[in-house]
Write a protein that holds these residues in place. Structure first.
Motif, PDB file in Angstrom:
ATOM      1  N   UNK A  61       0.832  -1.195   0.000  1.00  0.00           N
ATOM      2  CA  UNK A  61       0.000   0.000   0.000  1.00  0.00           C
ATOM      3  C   UNK A  61       0.868   1.247   0.000  1.00  0.00           C
ATOM      4  N   UNK A  62       0.320   2.298  -0.519  1.00  0.00           N
ATOM      5  CA  UNK A  62       1.067   3.560  -0.437  1.00  0.00           C
ATOM      6  C   UNK A  62       1.120   4.030   1.007  1.00  0.00           C
ATOM      7  N   UNK A  71       0.502   6.125   4.232  1.00  0.00           N
ATOM      8  CA  UNK A  71      -0.716   6.889   4.525  1.00  0.00           C
ATOM      9  C   UNK A  71      -0.490   8.380   4.400  1.00  0.00           C
ATOM     10  N   UNK A  84     -13.083  -1.287   7.157  1.00  0.00           N
ATOM     11  CA  UNK A  84     -12.302  -1.923   6.107  1.00  0.00           C
ATOM     12  C   UNK A  84     -10.880  -1.399   6.163  1.00  0.00           C
ATOM     13  N   UNK A  85      -9.922  -2.297   6.343  1.00  0.00           N
ATOM     14  CA  UNK A  85      -8.526  -1.852   6.410  1.00  0.00           C
ATOM     15  C   UNK A  85      -7.773  -2.148   5.119  1.00  0.00           C
ATOM     16  N   UNK A  86      -8.489  -2.616   4.092  1.00  0.00           N
ATOM     17  CA  UNK A  86      -7.819  -2.917   2.826  1.00  0.00           C
ATOM     18  C   UNK A  86      -7.190  -1.637   2.269  1.00  0.00           C
ATOM     19  N   UNK A  87      -5.929  -1.709   1.981  1.00  0.00           N
ATOM     20  CA  UNK A  87      -5.280  -0.478   1.527  1.00  0.00           C
ATOM     21  C   UNK A  87      -5.807  -0.031   0.176  1.00  0.00           C
ATOM     22  N   UNK A  88      -5.748   1.224  -0.022  1.00  0.00           N
ATOM     23  CA  UNK A  88      -6.174   1.768  -1.302  1.00  0.00           C
ATOM     24  C   UNK A  88      -5.149   1.411  -2.375  1.00  0.00           C
ATOM     25  N   UNK A 148     -14.571   1.928  15.103  1.00  0.00           N
ATOM     26  CA  UNK A 148     -13.646   0.945  14.544  1.00  0.00           C
ATOM     27  C   UNK A 148     -13.751   1.001  13.030  1.00  0.00           C
ATOM     28  N   UNK A 149     -12.597   1.085  12.341  1.00  0.00           N
ATOM     29  CA  UNK A 149     -12.667   1.105  10.879  1.00  0.00           C
ATOM     30  C   UNK A 149     -13.241  -0.183  10.325  1.00  0.00           C
TER      31      UNK A 149
END
Lengths: 607, 287
Positions: free
Chosen positions: A31-32, A34, A52-56, A49-50
């Motif tokens: 992932x790039x 942050x 979705x933690x899937x990176x962009x 709580x987030x």
């Protein structure tokens, strides 16, 4: 390996291109980093709580940029060469020979020549040696065989100065041939002048090695080539190398210690290579001037040293006659003879002595003011007297006239009268030791009457001119620093034909110059350098190598290290040796086609 | 932080734009926010009564114009007026002195400008103004605005000390510490000050939440930070939380009997200043 127009020196590196898909995969997986963001109200999200933690995804254009950078790096490491074989290698093996024209014509743009020389080794290997050849001949010439390291070469170039004499390319070429040096490359830094010697020199250099030519031709006035003086002023002629465009400059007249007495404008017209400038100065100021210089130019060629030989004389005339009939006056002939060459002032003797001219001419006058004029002669004046009935007449109060070079007999001698046996006498040959030596006595003049000197042991030495029968016509004697000269005839045609003759003028001029200890003609005398010009146009003490010159050599000798341009002191005053005398500037334009041209030469080819 | 001269200049501009004269005209006797008449003779501007001259009065107190109409001497008395006190306070938290865009004013600077503009107006009306928990007591007169401007810039204290006497308080903050936390902080003050204004200044970014992608948030002035893989997914949650926070804040203000003014830094300062002025006028009318 070649690919299209490219030659790859390290083709195996291209295998790195296989790695590109791997890089692409890795870039997509990571992932790039942050983005940082500030948010004071972050506390509101404290208990969120987030989901979705899937990176962009990395943006596609960043991906493309990175892959492109990697591909170009790999291609660059494979050492590609575009269109191999079409380029000529700029660095042939072997030492670099630097030839510098260090004559006086280079002085004006010496800074550029020096900078170009300093960059001669740029782009060469670190241990490439340099060799140096200077074209202005010296008694101890630089040896072209001497290997100079990079540092040594630089120090050497920085210490170089232009010489005050001209270059001799034939001699330089001979020295180069003699040394047997095999240069890998030649850089010739030239003044870009004198095609007669420059063109063969360039061709000879091209036969040896690839040649680069840097030409720095002097801009503006290059040389002061001629000076002519008359009673109205002084005219100087200047030469330049570039004839395009008009340009204005200034000439200064300086005294020996460098004070500028006058400045005049020197204007070159477009297309003209020569220009002249005139100083209209009073004679008293002219006599102070020792040199002329192009203002703002520091070269040996733009300085004209003015010696005493050329100088306009100041003459005082005293006549005993009344001036009611000027054409019958004795002084008329003297005045007419001297007017083109000298500044003449007439008046009472006491006033003339105050003016302190170079010479005072007395026609036949009575015994007046003898004490004052005696002192004046002792301080270096030249007194020229003419005989006449008064001098030949009986002495007043019995005191002998002591203003004569030799004792005189009481009465004059008349030749060719009805009561004499003898014929009127022509002029005899001038004695070798006389200042008149070298003049041709005309055969058609006759002397009918003269005053006679008493014979004595000194008489022969004091005689400057005599008649065919040997009796003295002109006698002279030194008094202190000055000279006393007596013409044994009248200044007019009463006693002789001499005033009609052209030689009378020359005799008078040389007599006048005899004052101040200067004789116009002194062929035997040795002139030793007293002040010499350096390459920057400054007067300096002569170097040890400067040797004296014979008087007859002036005008024939070429300035060199042995005879540097400057002022030479001799028995008859100072003589100047000017490096640019009669110089004619010719610009070199016909450069060899195969030479690499830099500086002015390059500009020429572009045009 | 904004400089003193800029703050003063901005506030003067605001104060000049506010309808200060209209306020005075409308509230001349009824809701005069400044000098409140005490319905008895004393020192003040308004005429109260003429009374007979007594031996104890000084001779120069005699109103000669009135006395000339009769045989007796009269003394002119004015109504006793006491000035009201308005106290200001700015949150020194780093998150308040913050702006999402370097070209925009920080929230604290905006709050200071607004409060000083009101301070200038109030001082002109003869009110007593000052800074809560400041080093100087509240003051009256022309120099009061100058002192307030200095105090606004130099006082950075978390404490909110209740004043000794009744006063109007203006508390400027973003109140992001939570309504309950603020209730405990304001409780001592609310006991002394019956009335006050909560000036909630916020940045537009805090309302719009324009973030997306992998974002690491941090709160200025604290080491608190949160990493969200995809910030756009929490936007709705955030907006809900923000609305709830604002509602809680409104409740807090009402329970204290105070007024709440919301202001965003992308609005003009004049709007916030006008809202604050209206709130103060209302309280002035009540007093």
């Amino acid at each position: 390996m070649t690919l299209g127009p490219f030659l790859f020196m390290a083709p195996l590196t291209l295998l790195g291109l296989i790695a590109l898909p791997i890089i692409w995969f890795i870039l997509r997986a990571t992932p790039p980093s942050p983005k940082p963001a500030q948010l004071p109200s972050l506390r509101l999200l404290e208990d969120v709580d987030p989901k979705e933690e899937t990176p962009a995804r990395t943006p596609w254009w960043i991906l493309l940029l990175r892959l492109g950078a990697a591909a170009l790096a790999i291609l660059g490491l494979a050492a590609p060469i575009y269109a191999p074989g079409t380029q000529q290698s700029d660095t042939p093996d072997g030492p670099v020979l630097v030839i510098i024209d260090d004559g006086w014509t280079s002085a004006q743009r010496w800074g550029e020549i020096r900078s170009a020389a300093l960059s001669a080794l740029d782009g060469e290997a670190r241990d490439t040696p340099a060799h140096l050849l200077l074209t202005a001949p010296r008694s101890l010439n630089t040896d072209p065989n001497e290997r100079l390291s990079r540092a040594g070469f630089e120090a050497r170039i920085r210490s170089l100065q232009p010489q005050a004499w001209a270059v001799d390319r034939t001699d330089a070429l001979a020295r180069l041939n003699e040394s047997g040096l095999r240069p890998g490359r030649i850089l010739w830094l030239t003044d870009g002048l004198d095609p007669d010697s420059a063109a063969p020199f360039a061709r000879a250099l091209l036969d040896k090695a690839p040649l680069s030519i840097f030409a720095a031709r002097a801009r503006g006035p290059l040389a002061l080539t001629r000076l002519s003086a008359d009673a109205r002023g002084v005219t100087l002629v200047a030469e330049r190398a570039e004839t395009t465009g008009a340009s204005d400059h200034f000439l200064s007249a300086l005294t020996l210690d460098g004070a500028a007495l006058a400045t005049t404008e020197l204007s070159f017209e477009a297309g003209q290579s020569a220009a002249s400038a005139t100083f209209a100065l009073p004679p008293a100021a002219l006599s102070q001037i020792a040199r002329f210089q192009v203002t703002g130019s520091a070269t040996a060629g733009t300085v004209w040293l003015w010696d005493s030989a050329d100088r306009t004389r100041r003459i005082g005339l005293v006549s005993g006659d009344s001036t009611a009939q000027p054409l019958l006056s004795d002084i008329h002939y003297v005045r007419k003879a001297l007017e083109p060459f000298a500044t003449i002032s007439e008046g009472e003797l006491a006033d003339l002595i105050d003016e302190n001219p170079d010479a005072i001419i007395l026609t036949d006058i009575g015994p007046q003011a003898r004490a004052a004029i005696g002192t004046w002669i002792e301080r270096g004046g030249a007194l020229i007297r003419f005989a006449g009935p008064r001098m030949a007449g009986p002495q007043i109060n019995g005191t002998a006239d002591d203003l004569v070079p030799a004792p005189l007999r009481r009465s004059s001698r008349a030749i060719g009268g009805t009561l004499t046996w003898e014929e009127p006498q022509p002029l005899g040959d001038f004695p070798e030791t006389s200042p008149f030596a070298g003049l041709t006595p005309p055969q058609d003049i006759r002397v009918r009457q003269q005053v006679l000197a008493r014979p004595g042991p000194e008489l022969a030495r004091r005689t400057w001119a005599r008649l065919a029968d040997g009796s003295p016509l002109v006698t002279a004697d030194r008094r202190g620093q000055g000279t006393l000269i007596l013409f044994h005839v009248t200044a007019g045609p009463d006693w002789s034909d001499l005033p009609y003759a052209g030689v009378f003028v020359d005799m008078l001029r040389r007599s006048i110059a005899a004052g101040r200890g200067e004789a116009v003609s002194d062929e035997e005398g040795l002139y030793s350098p007293s002040l010499t010009l350096n390459g920057a146009g400054r007067l300096t003490q002569p170097s040890a190598g400067a040797t004296p010159l014979r008087a007859s050599d002036f005008g024939a000798v070429t300035p060199s290290e042995d005879h540097p341009p400057g002022l030479y002191q001799g028995p008859a005053g100072t003589r100047a040796l000017n490096v640019a005398a009669e110089y004619s500037a010719a610009a070199m334009t016909d450069w060899p086609a195969s030479a690499r041209l830099l500086g002015d030469a390059e500009a020429r080819t572009v045009r | 932080m904004i400089s003193l001269s800029t703050l003063r200049a901005d506030a003067e501009v605001l104060a000049r734009q506010l309808p200060g004269l209209a306020l005075q005209a409308a509230a001349a006797d009824v809701i005069h926010p400044g000098a409140a008449g005490r319905k008895r003779a004393g020192s003040g501007e308004q005429f109260w009564q003429y009374r007979r001259y007594a031996q104890t009065d000084a001779a120069d107190r005699i109103d000669w114009r009135r006395s000339a109409r009769g045989d007796e001497y009269f003394v002119r008395e004015t109504e006793l007026e006491t000035a009201r006190t308005v106290l200001f306070w700015t949150d020194p938290h780093a998150g308040f002195d913050w702006s999402s865009d370097p070209g925009r004013e920080t929230k604290a600077d905006r709050a200071r400008t607004i409060m000083l503009a009101l301070g200038i107006l109030l001082a002109k009306d003869g009110e007593r103004i000052g800074h809560l928990s400041g080093s100087r007591p509240a003051s009256i007169g022309k120099s009061a605005a100058d002192k307030l401007a200095e105090d606004l810039l130099t006082t950075h204290t978390e404490r909110i000390d209740p004043p000794r006497a009744q006063a109007l308080s203006v508390i400027a903050s973003d109140f992001y510490d939570g309504a309950e936390a603020w209730r405990t902080r304001l409780a001592p003050l609310a006991r002394t000050c019956r009335h006050g204004v909560l000036l909630a200044v916020s940045d537009p970014v805090e309302h719009e939440f324009p973030f997306s992608g992998r974002t690491k948030f941090s709160r200025p002035g604290t080491s608190l930070d949160r990493l969200f893989g995809r910030a756009e997914t929490v936007r709705d949650t955030y907006l809900e939380k923000l609305a709830a926070h604002e509602a809680a804040l409104q409740d807090l203000a009402e329970s204290l009997g105070w007024a709440l003014i919301r202001h965003r830094t992308d609005q003009t300062g004049l709007r916030g200043a006008a809202a604050l002025q209206v709130a103060l006028e209302q309280f002035g009318a009540k007093a």
